[in-house]
Structure formats: structure tokens, C-alpha cells
Write a protein that holds these residues in place. Structure first.
Motif, PDB file in Angstrom:
ATOM      1  N   LEU A  45     -15.388  17.591  -2.928  1.00 31.87           N
ATOM      2  CA  LEU A  45     -14.630  16.805  -3.701  1.00 31.87           C
ATOM      3  C   LEU A  45     -13.319  16.091  -3.084  1.00 31.87           C
ATOM      4  N   PHE A  46     -12.929  14.996  -3.580  1.00 29.26           N
ATOM      5  CA  PHE A  46     -11.658  14.406  -2.894  1.00 29.26           C
ATOM      6  C   PHE A  46     -11.145  13.807  -3.798  1.00 29.26           C
ATOM      7  N   SER A  47      -9.815  14.032  -4.318  1.00 33.21           N
ATOM      8  CA  SER A  47      -8.864  13.309  -5.161  1.00 33.21           C
ATOM      9  C   SER A  47      -8.569  11.946  -5.058  1.00 33.21           C
ATOM     10  N   VAL A  48      -8.701  11.146  -6.076  1.00 30.15           N
ATOM     11  CA  VAL A  48      -8.187   9.828  -6.088  1.00 30.15           C
ATOM     12  C   VAL A  48      -6.630   9.624  -6.461  1.00 30.15           C
ATOM     13  N   PRO A  49      -5.868   8.781  -6.157  1.00 31.63           N
ATOM     14  CA  PRO A  49      -4.346   8.480  -6.598  1.00 31.63           C
ATOM     15  C   PRO A  49      -4.270   8.469  -8.004  1.00 31.63           C
ATOM     16  N   LEU A  50      -5.184   7.787  -8.628  1.00 28.67           N
ATOM     17  CA  LEU A  50      -5.036   7.616 -10.125  1.00 28.67           C
ATOM     18  C   LEU A  50      -6.333   7.481 -10.824  1.00 28.67           C
TER      19      LEU A  50
ATOM     20  N   THR B 249      -5.909  16.931   9.656  1.00 24.54           N
ATOM     21  CA  THR B 249      -5.182  15.967   8.815  1.00 24.54           C
ATOM     22  C   THR B 249      -5.906  15.243   7.918  1.00 24.54           C
ATOM     23  N   ILE B 250      -5.194  15.030   6.675  1.00 19.84           N
ATOM     24  CA  ILE B 250      -6.105  14.254   5.615  1.00 19.84           C
ATOM     25  C   ILE B 250      -4.985  13.095   5.217  1.00 19.84           C
ATOM     26  N   THR B 251      -5.282  11.834   5.116  1.00 19.21           N
ATOM     27  CA  THR B 251      -4.403  10.870   4.804  1.00 19.21           C
ATOM     28  C   THR B 251      -5.065   9.834   3.793  1.00 19.21           C
ATOM     29  N   GLY B 252      -4.143   9.648   2.788  1.00 19.95           N
ATOM     30  CA  GLY B 252      -4.599   8.794   1.876  1.00 19.95           C
ATOM     31  C   GLY B 252      -3.817   7.396   1.493  1.00 19.95           C
ATOM     32  N   ARG B 253      -4.189   6.396   1.189  1.00 22.19           N
ATOM     33  CA  ARG B 253      -3.365   4.964   1.048  1.00 22.19           C
ATOM     34  C   ARG B 253      -4.263   4.352  -0.060  1.00 22.19           C
ATOM     35  N   TYR B 254      -3.290   3.738  -0.898  1.00 22.01           N
ATOM     36  CA  TYR B 254      -3.833   2.880  -2.052  1.00 22.01           C
ATOM     37  C   TYR B 254      -3.066   1.791  -2.307  1.00 22.01           C
ATOM     38  N   THR B 255      -3.727   0.794  -2.951  1.00 21.42           N
ATOM     39  CA  THR B 255      -2.988  -0.450  -3.720  1.00 21.42           C
ATOM     40  C   THR B 255      -3.365  -0.663  -5.037  1.00 21.42           C
ATOM     41  N   ARG B 256      -2.678  -1.263  -5.715  1.00 20.31           N
ATOM     42  CA  ARG B 256      -2.893  -1.655  -7.061  1.00 20.31           C
ATOM     43  C   ARG B 256      -3.046  -3.185  -7.491  1.00 20.31           C
TER      44      ARG B 256
ATOM     45  N   TRP C 100       0.926  -1.239  -0.194  1.00 21.14           N
ATOM     46  CA  TRP C 100      -0.183   0.146   0.064  1.00 21.14           C
ATOM     47  C   TRP C 100       0.842   1.203   0.046  1.00 21.14           C
ATOM     48  N   ARG C 101       0.533   2.122  -0.681  1.00 16.68           N
ATOM     49  CA  ARG C 101       1.405   3.411  -0.863  1.00 16.68           C
ATOM     50  C   ARG C 101       0.508   4.754  -0.231  1.00 16.68           C
ATOM     51  N   ALA C 102       1.277   5.570   0.144  1.00 17.20           N
ATOM     52  CA  ALA C 102       0.528   6.699   0.754  1.00 17.20           C
ATOM     53  C   ALA C 102       0.415   7.720  -0.457  1.00 17.20           C
ATOM     54  N   TYR C 103      -0.441   8.681  -0.393  1.00 22.97           N
ATOM     55  CA  TYR C 103      -0.680   9.826  -1.341  1.00 22.97           C
ATOM     56  C   TYR C 103      -1.460  10.839  -0.390  1.00 22.97           C
TER      57      TYR C 103
ATOM     58  N   GLY D 181      -5.245  -6.378 -13.321  1.00 24.87           N
ATOM     59  CA  GLY D 181      -6.558  -5.891 -14.076  1.00 24.87           C
ATOM     60  C   GLY D 181      -6.665  -4.419 -14.054  1.00 24.87           C
ATOM     61  N   ARG D 182      -5.773  -3.593 -13.689  1.00 30.31           N
ATOM     62  CA  ARG D 182      -5.841  -2.058 -13.609  1.00 30.31           C
ATOM     63  C   ARG D 182      -6.803  -1.676 -12.568  1.00 30.31           C
ATOM     64  N   THR D 183      -6.773  -2.342 -11.422  1.00 26.86           N
ATOM     65  CA  THR D 183      -7.823  -2.228 -10.265  1.00 26.86           C
ATOM     66  C   THR D 183      -6.892  -1.349  -9.219  1.00 26.86           C
ATOM     67  N   CYS D 184      -7.596  -0.430  -8.964  1.00 26.20           N
ATOM     68  CA  CYS D 184      -7.005   0.432  -7.575  1.00 26.20           C
ATOM     69  C   CYS D 184      -8.047   0.436  -6.543  1.00 26.20           C
ATOM     70  N   VAL D 185      -7.387   0.191  -5.404  1.00 26.31           N
ATOM     71  CA  VAL D 185      -8.068   0.170  -3.955  1.00 26.31           C
ATOM     72  C   VAL D 185      -7.752   1.316  -3.082  1.00 26.31           C
TER      73      VAL D 185
END
Length: 226
Positions: free
Chosen positions: A148-153, A115-122, A95-98, A125-129
Motif C-alpha cells: 500500500l502507498f499513501s496519497v497526500p490527501l 528512496t521514496i519521493t512523492g509530488r502532488y498538485t491541486r 507541485w508540492r513534495a510529500y 474542483g477538489r482534484t488532486c494529481v
């Protein structure tokens, strides 16, 4: 009786042998296919990556490459390089931070000492959580209009949209949805506007509750990346 070759002849023969060995090691058509580990230093927009100064074509299964990935690369006997994919770091799926961008339709909020914290994993099948946690602070200002909140990809522009979960702790607990449109890189959040009927309204500084210091918003969404 055969006399041993003079030393100069033996040295010359050894030098020629070593030179031929080195040439063979460096010539793919002689040594055949090969593979090695390398670290990605650049990502191309044409399906290539540069790893340890070697330009490689990515396999279709090597999705969403990032600088710093440790990957397996292989070279054919004709000299072409292929990036097979990332190696397993041994800690499960990484999992990566963004840092998500928090904006609003009319006036943007200011995080202040919140504070605002984001985490994501790939995933294949080009799937992102992606997951977001926002905690408001005493100097947070809330802006105006729908949030609105941005997603990592960015999401794939493949007609379908993506729906995730939202949970706001603001005195009471409110359960809602995160929504990410096709081809979009930001998602909006909705909560029920009233208990009956259970219609939804965009989250804003005053909906579903008036935000104040210490309130916590949690979001999670799974989607296909562009």
C-alpha cells in the motif's frame, strides 16, 4: 481684515482632521470594501482560514488551503473578511513534495538506503494529481503481503473509485494499475499475474517480480479529494 487663527487653533484643527482620517481608514462602513494580500497561518475545519491574524471565510473555489499560501482577502463594508484564493506564484501550477508511506498487508517493508519521493498538485474542483517514485536500495527490506502507498490527501467518499498507472522496472518492465478506494488515503498496486490471461495480482515482494536493489516503481493517480 480677518486675522489668521492662532497657531494652537491650527494645530488642533489639523489633529482633529488626522484623527478623523484614521478613524475612517479603520472603519469599513466609512471606507467601503477593501482587499489585500495575506499569508495563511492556520486552516480551520469550518471553511475558514486565518491569514495575517485575520479570520476569513473561504470561497468555494479556494480548495485545499495550506499554511503558507499567499492569498487575496477582501473585506466588505460591514467588516466581514473573505478569502478569495491563492495567488499565482508565476511558475505555473505549484507541485508540492510529500513523503508517501510504504506499507504492506502482513509485514511492513523498510526503506533502508532506498528512496521514496512523492509530488502532488491541486486543481479546481477538489482534484488532486499525485505521483510517487520508489527506488529500492541495498539495505531495503521488503516485508510481506500486498503493498500500500499513501496519497497526500484522502479521497472523497463519493461512491466512485480511482484508477491510475503503475510502472515497475525490475530487470524487465511491468505495466500495471494503481487503485484508490472511495474515502481512502492509501492505494494498492496491481500488475498482470501472467501474460495469458491478463488477470491482475496485488504487488508484493515477489509479484510481479522479486524485488532487489535498484528496482524502480513509479505511480501516478488523479482523484477527487475529500
Amino acid at each position: 481684515m480677518t486675522k489668521p487663527a492662532p497657531r494652537v487653533h491650527r494645530d488642533l484643527a489639523w489633529a482633529i482632521k488626522q484623527q478623523a482620517k484614521r478613524a475612517g481608514e479603520q472603519t469599513p462602513s466609512v471606507r467601503g470594501a477593501d482587499w489585500r494580500l495575506a499569508t495563511v497561518t492556520a486552516v480551520g475545519v469550518d471553511g475558514t482560514v486565518t491569514a495575517d491574524d485575520i479570520l476569513c471565510r473561504r470561497m468555494e473555489t479556494y480548495t485545499l488551503p495550506l499554511v503558507g499560501d499567499v492569498i487575496v482577502i477582501t473585506q466588505s463594508s460591514s467588516g466581514n473578511w473573505l478569502a478569495l484564493g491563492r495567488t499565482d506564484p508565476g511558475t505555473g501550477t505549484p507541485w508540492r513534495a510529500y513523503t508517501p508511506a510504504w506499507t504492506a498487508a502482513t509485514t511492513n517493508p523498510s526503506l533502508g538506503n532506498g528512496t521514496i519521493t512523492g509530488r502532488y498538485t491541486r486543481l479546481p474542483g477538489r482534484t488532486c494529481v499525485a505521483a510517487i517514485r520508489l527506488v529500492t536500495g541495498s539495505t531495503t527490506t521488503y516485508g510481506s503481503g500486498a503493498y500500500l502507498f499513501s496519497v497526500p490527501l484522502a479521497a472523497a467518499d463519493d461512491v466512485v473509485e480511482y484508477v491510475g498507472t503503475a510502472r515497475l522496472t525490475a530487470g524487465s518492465t511491468y505495466i500495471g494499475q494503481a487503485f484508490l478506494g472511495a474515502g481512502s488515503s492509501v492505494m494498492n498496486v496491481t500488475f498482470p499475474a501472467a501474460a495469458t490471461p491478463a488477470t491482475a495480482a496485488n504487488m508484493s515482494p515477489t509479484a510481479p517480480a522479486t524485488l532487489a536493489s535498484g528496482h524502480i516503481l513509479r505511480l501516478e493517480i488523479t482523484y477527487q479529494t475529500a
